[in-house]
Every structure is written in structure tokens, then in C-alpha cells.
Design a protein around this motif. Structure first.
Motif, PDB file in Angstrom:
ATOM      1  N   MET A   1      21.954  20.438  -9.732  1.00 27.31           N
ATOM      2  CA  MET A   1      20.834  19.730  -9.119  1.00 27.31           C
ATOM      3  C   MET A   1      19.499  20.344  -9.544  1.00 27.31           C
ATOM      4  O   MET A   1      18.552  19.625  -9.883  1.00 27.31           O
ATOM      5  N   ARG A   2      19.411  21.658  -9.519  1.00 23.72           N
ATOM      6  CA  ARG A   2      18.168  22.326  -9.919  1.00 23.72           C
ATOM      7  C   ARG A   2      17.801  21.967 -11.357  1.00 23.72           C
ATOM      8  O   ARG A   2      16.644  21.647 -11.658  1.00 23.72           O
ATOM      9  N   GLU A   3      18.781  21.996 -12.244  1.00 29.11           N
ATOM     10  CA  GLU A   3      18.517  21.666 -13.649  1.00 29.11           C
ATOM     11  C   GLU A   3      18.064  20.222 -13.811  1.00 29.11           C
ATOM     12  O   GLU A   3      17.170  19.927 -14.616  1.00 29.11           O
ATOM     13  N   GLN A   4      18.640  19.309 -13.034  1.00 29.47           N
ATOM     14  CA  GLN A   4      18.236  17.904 -13.116  1.00 29.47           C
ATOM     15  C   GLN A   4      16.787  17.719 -12.681  1.00 29.47           C
ATOM     16  O   GLN A   4      16.036  16.951 -13.303  1.00 29.47           O
ATOM     17  N   VAL A   5      16.391  18.406 -11.624  1.00 29.07           N
ATOM     18  CA  VAL A   5      15.019  18.287 -11.129  1.00 29.07           C
ATOM     19  C   VAL A   5      14.034  18.832 -12.154  1.00 29.07           C
ATOM     20  O   VAL A   5      13.046  18.172 -12.509  1.00 29.07           O
ATOM     21  N   LEU A   6      14.289  20.027 -12.658  1.00 27.30           N
ATOM     22  CA  LEU A   6      13.362  20.649 -13.600  1.00 27.30           C
ATOM     23  C   LEU A   6      13.262  19.842 -14.899  1.00 27.30           C
ATOM     24  O   LEU A   6      12.201  19.796 -15.531  1.00 27.30           O
ATOM     25  N   ALA A   7      14.346  19.186 -15.288  1.00 26.27           N
ATOM     26  CA  ALA A   7      14.340  18.385 -16.514  1.00 26.27           C
ATOM     27  C   ALA A   7      13.421  17.179 -16.412  1.00 26.27           C
ATOM     28  O   ALA A   7      12.952  16.659 -17.444  1.00 26.27           O
ATOM     29  N   LEU A   8      13.129  16.746 -15.203  1.00 33.27           N
ATOM     30  CA  LEU A   8      12.256  15.580 -15.045  1.00 33.27           C
ATOM     31  C   LEU A   8      10.832  15.853 -15.514  1.00 33.27           C
ATOM     32  O   LEU A   8      10.066  14.912 -15.762  1.00 33.27           O
ATOM     33  N   ARG A   9      10.466  17.114 -15.654  1.00 34.70           N
ATOM     34  CA  ARG A   9       9.137  17.444 -16.198  1.00 34.70           C
ATOM     35  C   ARG A   9       8.975  16.917 -17.620  1.00 34.70           C
ATOM     36  O   ARG A   9       7.860  16.647 -18.068  1.00 34.70           O
ATOM     37  N   GLU A  10      10.088  16.801 -18.330  1.00 32.08           N
ATOM     38  CA  GLU A  10      10.050  16.351 -19.723  1.00 32.08           C
ATOM     39  C   GLU A  10      10.424  14.883 -19.882  1.00 32.08           C
ATOM     40  O   GLU A  10      10.548  14.390 -21.006  1.00 32.08           O
ATOM     41  N   ALA A  11      10.599  14.186 -18.780  1.00 30.87           N
ATOM     42  CA  ALA A  11      10.957  12.767 -18.844  1.00 30.87           C
ATOM     43  C   ALA A  11       9.784  11.951 -19.377  1.00 30.87           C
ATOM     44  O   ALA A  11       8.625  12.388 -19.332  1.00 30.87           O
ATOM     45  N   PRO A  12      10.036  10.733 -19.894  1.00 30.59           N
ATOM     46  CA  PRO A  12       8.953   9.927 -20.478  1.00 30.59           C
ATOM     47  C   PRO A  12       7.858   9.522 -19.491  1.00 30.59           C
ATOM     48  O   PRO A  12       6.679   9.450 -19.867  1.00 30.59           O
ATOM     49  N   PHE A  13       8.217   9.233 -18.233  1.00 31.66           N
ATOM     50  CA  PHE A  13       7.238   8.704 -17.283  1.00 31.66           C
ATOM     51  C   PHE A  13       7.286   9.441 -15.937  1.00 31.66           C
ATOM     52  O   PHE A  13       7.473   8.814 -14.884  1.00 31.66           O
ATOM     53  N   PRO A  14       7.095  10.749 -15.919  1.00 30.92           N
ATOM     54  CA  PRO A  14       7.173  11.478 -14.639  1.00 30.92           C
ATOM     55  C   PRO A  14       6.110  11.054 -13.635  1.00 30.92           C
ATOM     56  O   PRO A  14       6.310  11.181 -12.426  1.00 30.92           O
ATOM     57  N   GLU A  15       4.998  10.503 -14.145  1.00 29.74           N
ATOM     58  CA  GLU A  15       3.919  10.087 -13.246  1.00 29.74           C
ATOM     59  C   GLU A  15       4.307   8.881 -12.389  1.00 29.74           C
ATOM     60  O   GLU A  15       3.631   8.569 -11.407  1.00 29.74           O
ATOM     61  N   LYS A  16       5.407   8.209 -12.728  1.00 36.09           N
ATOM     62  CA  LYS A  16       5.849   7.063 -11.933  1.00 36.09           C
ATOM     63  C   LYS A  16       6.530   7.483 -10.627  1.00 36.09           C
ATOM     64  O   LYS A  16       6.769   6.645  -9.767  1.00 36.09           O
ATOM     65  N   VAL A  17       6.851   8.750 -10.499  1.00 36.79           N
ATOM     66  CA  VAL A  17       7.513   9.243  -9.293  1.00 36.79           C
ATOM     67  C   VAL A  17       6.460   9.606  -8.262  1.00 36.79           C
ATOM     68  O   VAL A  17       5.618  10.482  -8.495  1.00 36.79           O
ATOM     69  N   PHE A  18       6.486   8.939  -7.135  1.00 35.15           N
ATOM     70  CA  PHE A  18       5.488   9.161  -6.092  1.00 35.15           C
ATOM     71  C   PHE A  18       5.455  10.630  -5.697  1.00 35.15           C
ATOM     72  O   PHE A  18       6.476  11.247  -5.430  1.00 35.15           O
ATOM     73  N   GLY A  19       4.241  11.180  -5.639  1.00 30.37           N
ATOM     74  CA  GLY A  19       4.047  12.539  -5.165  1.00 30.37           C
ATOM     75  C   GLY A  19       4.209  13.619  -6.210  1.00 30.37           C
ATOM     76  O   GLY A  19       3.878  14.776  -5.958  1.00 30.37           O
ATOM     77  N   ALA A  20       4.729  13.261  -7.388  1.00 31.99           N
ATOM     78  CA  ALA A  20       4.973  14.290  -8.400  1.00 31.99           C
ATOM     79  C   ALA A  20       3.678  14.778  -9.046  1.00 31.99           C
ATOM     80  O   ALA A  20       3.504  15.976  -9.271  1.00 31.99           O
ATOM     81  N   ARG A  21       2.788  13.862  -9.323  1.00 33.03           N
ATOM     82  CA  ARG A  21       1.552  14.235  -9.997  1.00 33.03           C
ATOM     83  C   ARG A  21       0.367  13.581  -9.310  1.00 33.03           C
ATOM     84  O   ARG A  21      -0.280  12.685  -9.831  1.00 33.03           O
ATOM     85  N   TRP A  22       0.113  14.070  -8.085  1.00 31.60           N
ATOM     86  CA  TRP A  22      -0.984  13.537  -7.296  1.00 31.60           C
ATOM     87  C   TRP A  22      -1.989  14.640  -7.029  1.00 31.60           C
ATOM     88  O   TRP A  22      -1.867  15.418  -6.110  1.00 31.60           O
ATOM     89  N   GLN A  23      -3.011  14.710  -7.883  1.00 28.80           N
ATOM     90  CA  GLN A  23      -4.066  15.708  -7.734  1.00 28.80           C
ATOM     91  C   GLN A  23      -3.454  17.080  -7.435  1.00 28.80           C
ATOM     92  O   GLN A  23      -2.523  17.510  -8.098  1.00 28.80           O
ATOM     93  N   ARG A  24      -3.954  17.773  -6.423  1.00 27.20           N
ATOM     94  CA  ARG A  24      -3.433  19.108  -6.136  1.00 27.20           C
ATOM     95  C   ARG A  24      -2.200  19.091  -5.254  1.00 27.20           C
ATOM     96  O   ARG A  24      -1.561  20.120  -5.047  1.00 27.20           O
ATOM     97  N   SER A  25      -1.857  17.917  -4.718  1.00 27.48           N
ATOM     98  CA  SER A  25      -0.718  17.825  -3.812  1.00 27.48           C
ATOM     99  C   SER A  25       0.595  17.585  -4.536  1.00 27.48           C
ATOM    100  O   SER A  25       1.653  17.671  -3.929  1.00 27.48           O
ATOM    101  N   GLY A  26       0.550  17.257  -5.825  1.00 31.83           N
ATOM    102  CA  GLY A  26       1.770  16.931  -6.540  1.00 31.83           C
ATOM    103  C   GLY A  26       2.665  18.141  -6.745  1.00 31.83           C
ATOM    104  O   GLY A  26       2.196  19.246  -6.991  1.00 31.83           O
ATOM    105  N   HIS A  27       3.976  17.905  -6.658  1.00 36.44           N
ATOM    106  CA  HIS A  27       4.910  19.026  -6.817  1.00 36.44           C
ATOM    107  C   HIS A  27       5.244  19.312  -8.271  1.00 36.44           C
ATOM    108  O   HIS A  27       5.818  20.361  -8.586  1.00 36.44           O
ATOM    109  N   GLU A  28       4.885  18.390  -9.197  1.00 34.17           N
ATOM    110  CA  GLU A  28       5.065  18.598 -10.635  1.00 34.17           C
ATOM    111  C   GLU A  28       6.510  18.918 -11.021  1.00 34.17           C
ATOM    112  O   GLU A  28       6.772  19.529 -12.054  1.00 34.17           O
ATOM    113  N   PHE A  29       7.458  18.529 -10.181  1.00 34.89           N
ATOM    114  CA  PHE A  29       8.874  18.802 -10.430  1.00 34.89           C
ATOM    115  C   PHE A  29       9.171  20.292 -10.561  1.00 34.89           C
ATOM    116  O   PHE A  29      10.081  20.702 -11.287  1.00 34.89           O
ATOM    117  N   LEU A  30       8.402  21.101  -9.866  1.00 33.64           N
ATOM    118  CA  LEU A  30       8.635  22.541  -9.856  1.00 33.64           C
ATOM    119  C   LEU A  30       9.407  22.924  -8.596  1.00 33.64           C
ATOM    120  O   LEU A  30       9.210  22.338  -7.528  1.00 33.64           O
TER     121      LEU A  30
END
Length: 218
Positions: A1-30
Motif C-alpha cells: 500500500m505504501r509503495e502504491q501511494v508514493l508511486a502516484l507522485r509519478e502518475a500522469p495526472f496527480p493533480e486530478k486527485v482532490f487534496g493532493a496538490r492544493w496550495q499548502r494543504s496538499g499532501h503531495e502523495f507523501l
């Protein structure tokens, strides 16, 4: 599970995931580093609770917090003041009610009804000053009641707009997740899939499946 989450940083469209890349509040898949067994046991002993098994496994095998539904999972950390969770504003959790049983729907409704019935009526006071003093005292009771309604639960995640997800750790509802809609004058409602209550594993894996599809253009 951890590897799957971290791999999403390199996915083609990570910005489509709500909350992942929202200004300073985004978790950035970290994800924060997982905790060790001794650390989790120490946290449970200090907090006076036993974490539900699926959340406990997450802490041990995936991470102490980070990427997850909405704006992510609030991390469990330890410092000079002990074990606590940190919300997306950097505010420490108040764990003083964690050992109390999570109240039932009927209890919460009764508490609110009883306090609402005690609202001061301006005509009952000789002047504005005494009325305002009584009203402030009554309003302070609402603040305490607001906290009591989530006794026995961990605030896990901010969904946005003041809505939060809570994981119950004490009482008959232990292991279930609840959505807190009180910021919009709503209720605390259980998360469910059909007739079944949702636990931490269900909730997280559902998000991971949805996030993986979205991040890859699905």
C-alpha cells in the motif's frame, strides 16, 4: 500500500486527485515514516486507548500520517508534550476525552435539545449586561458540548469546508468512521457501504483505488 501511494507522485495526472496538490494543504502523495511496534504501544498506553486493528496496521506498515482521503491523514507524533495528532493548521489534538465512550446518536440529540432549551431569554433579565453575561456562559456550554460529542474518537482528516472524518476508538462504535458536518449545521453521521459501517481499511483502500484511477486519467 505504501509503495502504491508514493508511486502516484509519478502518475500522469496527480493533480486530478482532490487534496493532493492544493496550495499548502496538499499532501503531495507523501507519507510520514511508519511507527515501530514499541512506539505504537507507547502511544496507546499514554493515551489510554487501543487503536482499532486496521488503523494500527496502517501506523505500523504504511505511515504515521500523510497522503490519504481529502487533504490527507493527520499524523500521530511524539514530542516533549507526549503523543498527539496534528491537524492541517498545525494544531495539536486535545486527547483529554479520548478514553470516554463515543456517544450514541440519541445521546448527542438529547444533550443538544436540553442545552438548547436552556438558552437565556432576554426578557428574563433586568438589563442587557446581565443578559449578555448569561448568554456568553450558555454559549461556552455549547463549546464544551461540541467537544463532548466526539469523545472517544480521533480526528483523522479534513474534508474541506470545515468537515472532518473521525475514527472511533472507545465505546460500542469502536472502529467505525464518522463524517462531521456540524460546520454547516449538520450532524455527525456514520460512513457506511450499504448496511455495513466503514472501517479505516475500507475507507483508505477505497480512496487509493479512486486516486489511482484519477491520477492515471481514469
Amino acid at each position: 500500500m505504501r509503495e502504491q501511494v508514493l508511486a502516484l507522485r509519478e502518475a500522469p495526472f496527480p493533480e486530478k486527485v482532490f487534496g493532493a496538490r492544493w496550495q499548502r494543504s496538499g499532501h503531495e502523495f507523501l507519507l510520514e515514516s511508519p511507527l515501530g511496534e514499541a512506539e505504537v504501544a507507547a502511544a496507546e498506553e499514554e493515551l489510554g486507548v487501543s487503536f482499532p486493528s486496521t488503523y494500527r496496521a496502517f501506523l505500523l506498515e504504511v505511515g504515521a500520517g500523510g497522503a490519504g482521503p481529502y487533504y490527507g491523514i493527520f499524523p500521530l507524533r511524539h514530542d516533549g508534550q507526549g503523543w498527539h495528532w496534528v491537524d492541517d493548521s498545525g494544531i495539536r489534538s486535545d486527547n483529554t476525552l479520548l478514553g470516554q465512550a463515543f456517544p450514541s446518536v440519541a445521546e448527542r440529540a438529547r444533550w443538544a435539545e436540553e442545552l438548547d432549551a436552556r438558552e437565556p431569554v432576554e426578557q428574563d433579565f433586568p438589563d442587557d449586561q446581565s443578559y449578555l453575561a448569561a448568554f456568553r456562559a450558555w454559549d461556552d456550554e455549547w463549546e464544551r458540548l461540541h467537544a463532548s460529542m466526539t469523545a472517544g474518537a480521533i480526528c483523522l482528516s479534513h474534508e474541506g469546508c470545515g468537515y472532518y472524518t473521525w475514527l472511533v476508538v472507545t465505546g460500542p462504535e469502536r472502529g467505525t468512521l464518522w463524517i462531521d458536518l456540524r460546520a454547516a449545521d449538520g450532524l455527525l453521521e456514520p460512513l457506511s457501504a450499504g448496511p455495513h459501517r466503514v472501517d479505516f481499511r475500507d475507507w483508505y483502500l477505497s480512496w487509493l483505488s479512486r486516486a489511482t484511477s484519477q491520477a492515471h486519467g481514469g
